[in-house]
Motif scaffolding. Sequence first.
Motif, PDB file in Angstrom:
ATOM      1  N   GLN A  99     -15.064  -1.321  -4.341  1.00  0.00           N
ATOM      2  CA  GLN A  99     -13.965  -0.564  -4.946  1.00  0.00           C
ATOM      3  C   GLN A  99     -14.463   0.553  -5.857  1.00  0.00           C
ATOM      4  O   GLN A  99     -13.836   1.601  -5.967  1.00  0.00           O
ATOM      5  CB  GLN A  99     -13.070  -1.511  -5.746  1.00  0.00           C
ATOM      6  CG  GLN A  99     -12.414  -2.595  -4.909  1.00  0.00           C
ATOM      7  CD  GLN A  99     -11.587  -3.525  -5.760  1.00  0.00           C
ATOM      8  OE1 GLN A  99     -10.523  -3.143  -6.245  1.00  0.00           O
ATOM      9  NE2 GLN A  99     -12.066  -4.747  -5.960  1.00  0.00           N
ATOM     10  N   ASN A 112     -11.523  -3.229   5.620  1.00  0.00           N
ATOM     11  CA  ASN A 112     -12.607  -3.243   4.640  1.00  0.00           C
ATOM     12  C   ASN A 112     -12.705  -4.580   3.912  1.00  0.00           C
ATOM     13  O   ASN A 112     -13.608  -4.779   3.102  1.00  0.00           O
ATOM     14  CB  ASN A 112     -12.402  -2.115   3.615  1.00  0.00           C
ATOM     15  CG  ASN A 112     -13.578  -1.904   2.697  1.00  0.00           C
ATOM     16  OD1 ASN A 112     -14.727  -1.821   3.141  1.00  0.00           O
ATOM     17  ND2 ASN A 112     -13.318  -1.841   1.389  1.00  0.00           N
ATOM     18  N   ARG A 117       0.825  -1.210   0.000  1.00  0.00           N
ATOM     19  CA  ARG A 117       0.000   0.000   0.000  1.00  0.00           C
ATOM     20  C   ARG A 117       0.859   1.260   0.000  1.00  0.00           C
ATOM     21  O   ARG A 117       0.458   2.301  -0.526  1.00  0.00           O
ATOM     22  CB  ARG A 117      -0.931  -0.010   1.212  1.00  0.00           C
ATOM     23  CG  ARG A 117      -1.981   1.086   1.202  1.00  0.00           C
ATOM     24  CD  ARG A 117      -2.983   0.934   2.330  1.00  0.00           C
ATOM     25  NE  ARG A 117      -2.356   0.912   3.627  1.00  0.00           N
ATOM     26  CZ  ARG A 117      -2.418  -0.104   4.484  1.00  0.00           C
ATOM     27  NH1 ARG A 117      -3.088  -1.208   4.176  1.00  0.00           N
ATOM     28  NH2 ARG A 117      -1.813  -0.043   5.657  1.00  0.00           N
ATOM     29  N   TYR A 151     -15.774   3.357  -3.405  1.00  0.00           N
ATOM     30  CA  TYR A 151     -14.845   3.737  -2.339  1.00  0.00           C
ATOM     31  C   TYR A 151     -13.414   3.336  -2.725  1.00  0.00           C
ATOM     32  O   TYR A 151     -12.791   2.489  -2.068  1.00  0.00           O
ATOM     33  CB  TYR A 151     -15.231   3.059  -1.029  1.00  0.00           C
ATOM     34  CG  TYR A 151     -16.666   3.297  -0.593  1.00  0.00           C
ATOM     35  CD1 TYR A 151     -16.985   4.357   0.246  1.00  0.00           C
ATOM     36  CD2 TYR A 151     -17.695   2.441  -1.017  1.00  0.00           C
ATOM     37  CE1 TYR A 151     -18.292   4.574   0.653  1.00  0.00           C
ATOM     38  CE2 TYR A 151     -19.005   2.651  -0.613  1.00  0.00           C
ATOM     39  CZ  TYR A 151     -19.304   3.715   0.215  1.00  0.00           C
ATOM     40  OH  TYR A 151     -20.597   3.930   0.617  1.00  0.00           O
ATOM     41  N   PRO A 152     -12.864   3.915  -3.782  1.00  0.00           N
ATOM     42  CA  PRO A 152     -11.528   3.513  -4.250  1.00  0.00           C
ATOM     43  C   PRO A 152     -10.437   3.703  -3.207  1.00  0.00           C
ATOM     44  O   PRO A 152      -9.439   2.974  -3.223  1.00  0.00           O
ATOM     45  CB  PRO A 152     -11.299   4.402  -5.475  1.00  0.00           C
ATOM     46  CG  PRO A 152     -12.228   5.563  -5.302  1.00  0.00           C
ATOM     47  CD  PRO A 152     -13.430   5.015  -4.617  1.00  0.00           C
ATOM     48  N   ASN A 153     -10.608   4.641  -2.302  1.00  0.00           N
ATOM     49  CA  ASN A 153      -9.587   4.883  -1.280  1.00  0.00           C
ATOM     50  C   ASN A 153      -9.521   3.778  -0.228  1.00  0.00           C
ATOM     51  O   ASN A 153      -8.589   3.736   0.579  1.00  0.00           O
ATOM     52  CB  ASN A 153      -9.821   6.222  -0.586  1.00  0.00           C
ATOM     53  CG  ASN A 153      -9.571   7.409  -1.495  1.00  0.00           C
ATOM     54  OD1 ASN A 153      -8.841   7.302  -2.476  1.00  0.00           O
ATOM     55  ND2 ASN A 153     -10.191   8.537  -1.183  1.00  0.00           N
ATOM     56  N   GLU A 154     -10.519   2.876  -0.235  1.00  0.00           N
ATOM     57  CA  GLU A 154     -10.546   1.792   0.747  1.00  0.00           C
ATOM     58  C   GLU A 154     -10.196   0.438   0.134  1.00  0.00           C
ATOM     59  O   GLU A 154     -10.298  -0.586   0.801  1.00  0.00           O
ATOM     60  CB  GLU A 154     -11.929   1.715   1.403  1.00  0.00           C
ATOM     61  CG  GLU A 154     -12.284   2.935   2.232  1.00  0.00           C
ATOM     62  CD  GLU A 154     -13.613   2.796   2.949  1.00  0.00           C
ATOM     63  OE1 GLU A 154     -13.866   1.714   3.515  1.00  0.00           O
ATOM     64  OE2 GLU A 154     -14.414   3.758   2.915  1.00  0.00           O
ATOM     65  N   GLN A 155      -9.765   0.419  -1.127  1.00  0.00           N
ATOM     66  CA  GLN A 155      -9.520  -0.851  -1.799  1.00  0.00           C
ATOM     67  C   GLN A 155      -8.380  -1.652  -1.181  1.00  0.00           C
ATOM     68  O   GLN A 155      -8.348  -2.881  -1.290  1.00  0.00           O
ATOM     69  CB  GLN A 155      -9.243  -0.627  -3.295  1.00  0.00           C
ATOM     70  CG  GLN A 155      -8.024   0.217  -3.606  1.00  0.00           C
ATOM     71  CD  GLN A 155      -7.819   0.413  -5.093  1.00  0.00           C
ATOM     72  OE1 GLN A 155      -7.777  -0.541  -5.855  1.00  0.00           O
ATOM     73  NE2 GLN A 155      -7.721   1.661  -5.524  1.00  0.00           N
ATOM     74  N   VAL A 193      -7.496  -1.162   2.209  1.00  0.00           N
ATOM     75  CA  VAL A 193      -7.655  -1.020   3.661  1.00  0.00           C
ATOM     76  C   VAL A 193      -8.103  -2.365   4.231  1.00  0.00           C
ATOM     77  O   VAL A 193      -9.179  -2.859   3.886  1.00  0.00           O
ATOM     78  CB  VAL A 193      -8.678   0.082   3.999  1.00  0.00           C
ATOM     79  CG1 VAL A 193      -8.901   0.155   5.514  1.00  0.00           C
ATOM     80  CG2 VAL A 193      -8.193   1.431   3.481  1.00  0.00           C
ATOM     81  N   LYS A 227      -2.525  -0.318  -6.200  1.00  0.00           N
ATOM     82  CA  LYS A 227      -3.968  -0.528  -6.311  1.00  0.00           C
ATOM     83  C   LYS A 227      -4.270  -2.012  -6.240  1.00  0.00           C
ATOM     84  O   LYS A 227      -3.398  -2.852  -6.507  1.00  0.00           O
ATOM     85  CB  LYS A 227      -4.516   0.068  -7.611  1.00  0.00           C
ATOM     86  CG  LYS A 227      -3.978  -0.558  -8.883  1.00  0.00           C
ATOM     87  CD  LYS A 227      -4.621   0.079 -10.110  1.00  0.00           C
ATOM     88  CE  LYS A 227      -4.109  -0.575 -11.399  1.00  0.00           C
ATOM     89  NZ  LYS A 227      -4.756   0.013 -12.592  1.00  0.00           N
TER      90      LYS A 227
END
Length: 214
Positions: free
Chosen positions: A68, A80, A17, A71-75, A77, A23
């Motif tokens: 995804q 999640n 990350r 919420y692309p910023n949590e892909q 995380v 990604k």
Amino acid sequence: MRAIDKGREPQELRQYRNQKGAKYDGANFTPVKERIREALLQEQGFLCAYCMQRITETTMKIEHWHCQTSYPNEQLVYKNLLGCCKGNEGESPRNQHCDTRKGDLDITLNPADPAHHTRLRIRYAGDGKIRSENRQFNNEINNVLNLNWSRLKSNRKSVVSAVMQVLSQQPGTRTKNEIRRLLAPWQRPNDQEELKEYCGVAVYYLEKRMARCK
């Protein structure tokens, strides 16, 4: 469905990350994905996060609780991410369940989020039907996750019947210590770190019975 105690994220995911342009399913992600699968299986007792049927590295999929697409910023995380069954992938939507049926839709509660655990309010009926006392989440159980699909319902009913049969093997009221002994194999993983399939159903009924003991 049962509350899941989320473990520490794999070091490989954290390192990946931190790379520029990282990604999900990007370059060099395959070994990271394998490590994520291992971690999810271990913390979930090799059970699907939603329906509680058995999953393995080859029969599971990694679910993004927040999808995804939205919420692309949590892909990447870890909190999640959930391990799920394939939910009859490729079949008619009416027979699909869990992440396959859910797709990019949102659901209110995450079984692996400690802040959501007390709000799940999961109940099981004698016929194997699952419901939540949370009205919105109950609607999602039926219409988004399809957890009352006939085969899942039948499998849970079999667990209810098995628990009731054990409880009725001797006359009289069971003591709390007796029920604790019955609970133990449903609450603890075996030597392979596996929980019993649909263990949440058995735990629900045994804890209800224990609560009635004096």
